[in-house]
Design an enzyme around this catalytic site. Structure first.
Site, PDB file in Angstrom:
ATOM      1  N   LEU A   1       0.028  -4.837   2.598  1.00 26.24           N
ATOM      2  CA  LEU A   1       0.277  -4.223   3.898  1.00 26.24           C
ATOM      3  C   LEU A   1       0.517  -2.733   3.677  1.00 26.24           C
ATOM      4  O   LEU A   1       1.067  -2.337   2.647  1.00 26.24           O
ATOM      5  CB  LEU A   1       1.513  -4.837   4.571  1.00 26.24           C
ATOM      6  N   ASP A   2       0.122  -1.916   4.641  1.00 29.45           N
ATOM      7  CA  ASP A   2       0.407  -0.488   4.545  1.00 29.45           C
ATOM      8  C   ASP A   2       1.915  -0.258   4.499  1.00 29.45           C
ATOM      9  O   ASP A   2       2.703  -1.086   4.971  1.00 29.45           O
ATOM     10  CB  ASP A   2      -0.175   0.252   5.749  1.00 29.45           C
ATOM     11  N   LYS A   3       2.315   0.879   3.969  1.00 27.59           N
ATOM     12  CA  LYS A   3       3.733   1.213   3.831  1.00 27.59           C
ATOM     13  C   LYS A   3       4.497   1.019   5.148  1.00 27.59           C
ATOM     14  O   LYS A   3       5.580   0.418   5.167  1.00 27.59           O
ATOM     15  CB  LYS A   3       3.877   2.659   3.357  1.00 27.59           C
TER      16      LYS A   3
ATOM     17  N   THR B   1       3.652  -0.695   7.825  1.00 27.70           N
ATOM     18  CA  THR B   1       3.461  -1.985   8.495  1.00 27.70           C
ATOM     19  C   THR B   1       4.487  -2.970   7.952  1.00 27.70           C
ATOM     20  O   THR B   1       4.651  -3.090   6.743  1.00 27.70           O
ATOM     21  CB  THR B   1       2.045  -2.529   8.241  1.00 27.70           C
TER      22      THR B   1
ATOM     23  N   ARG C   1      -5.888  -0.420  12.432  1.00 28.20           N
ATOM     24  CA  ARG C   1      -5.615   0.963  12.836  1.00 28.20           C
ATOM     25  C   ARG C   1      -6.907   1.682  13.206  1.00 28.20           C
ATOM     26  O   ARG C   1      -6.971   2.406  14.213  1.00 28.20           O
ATOM     27  CB  ARG C   1      -4.877   1.690  11.711  1.00 28.20           C
TER      28      ARG C   1
END
Length: 305
Positions: free
Chosen positions: A139-141, A143, A239
């Site tokens: 997961l992105d930072k 998220t 996104r």
């Protein structure tokens, strides 16, 4: 484990493949990123020459790869905030907070989720290399939400293949800009690396197929509460897709989600809500859900008012 050396000769049906993809097929135990690291380190030679990962293999090419002895993990266990939802000897299901980077990378060497996993879990798979133990997806930072962790190499291989075959169902909840219509839809584009801004992804004709299903749950003040299911797993897919529609996820500084006509959120309004999969050992169907974080709920309440 001792150093391993492999040799392959390219056959007619394999001509034209990228070197890293060819090696991934031949050595499924090694991740593509690990193979690229070996190529960049000159540990892979084609006809006794060093080439790039993107090299297109030719008929009768002789490919030699040296896989060095794995080094002990240099990362030190640390207390990093995350919750364990489920754990057995094969897998763990965890809830990652927003603001936590999944694994070490340039600019983020300490206090990553991996450091926390080393502290809380006794075993982790080794296939991802020394900086990504146990990590089969990310997961992105900014998220938050649910993640699957592999505790041994068998589980890692099975889960990676399940992701590849689109057998793992993930559901996200997001707050996007303006009222998204129609209320249900399918976003299908091609996504690739932005030609100018290399840290960004973009909708491109020459990109990889990306598919997202969505459903609007509620219209808010100049925003929509949306459930989204990524059918494919491209970097930054949700996104990029919602930004492409003109409805960026609020709080996204990269893809246009910082809007001045709505209250400013504290972070990216994206949460991995639910995951459904077959257990890599028992083959039993499993489903887990994480609660919506307080900061997400508070912002949602603000937009409802």
């Amino acid at each position: 484990m001792e150093e391993r050396i492999f040799e392959f000769k390219v056959e007619e049906l394999e001509v034209g493949k990228r070197l890293d993809l060819f090696l991934k097929e031949k050595l499924p135990d090694l991740s593509r990123s690990r193979l690229q690291e070996l190529i960049e380190a000159s540990l892979v030679q084609v006809n006794e020459r060093v080439v790039k990962p993107s090299y297109k293999i030719k008929l009768q090419d002789l490919i030699r790869i040296k896989v060095p002895t794995p080094q002990p993990l240099e990362l030190k266990p640390k207390d990093v905030p995350f919750d364990i939802i489920y754990e057995d000897e094969h897998i763990a299901v965890i809830n990652k907070p927003s603001g936590v980077v999944v694994h070490p990378a340039p600019g983020h060497q300490d206090d990553t989720l991996v450091h926390g996993l080393l502290k809380k879990l006794q075993n982790l798979s080794e296939i991802g290399g020394k900086i990504r133990p146990g990590i089969v997806h990310r997961l992105d930072k900014d998220t938050s939400g649910i993640m699957l962790i592999a505790k041994n190499n068998h589980s890692h291989r099975e889960l990676v293949e399940a992701f590849k075959q689109k057998q793992i169902e993930k559901t996200y909840i997001a707050i996007v800009y303006k009222h998204l219509k129609p209320k249900q839809g399918r976003i299908e584009t091609f996504i690739g690396r932005h030609p100018v801004h290399r840290k960004k992804m973009a909708v491109l004709k020459e990109g990889k197929l990306a598919i997202t299903l969505y459903e609007v749950k509620e219209y808010l003040y100049k925003a929509s509460l949306v459930l989204a299911k990524p059918i494919t797993g491209r970097t930054h897919q949700l996104r990029v897709h919602f930004s492409h529609l003109g409805h960026p996820i609020l709080g996204d500084p990269v893809y246009g989600g910082l809007k001045t006509d709505v209250p400013k959120p504290q972070r990216l309004m994206l949460h991995a809500l639910r995951i459904k999969f077959l257990h890599p050992k028992t083959n039993l169907e499993m489903e887990f859900e994480t609660p919506i974080p307080e900061d997400f709920k508070n912002y949602l309440t603000l937009l409802k008012k």
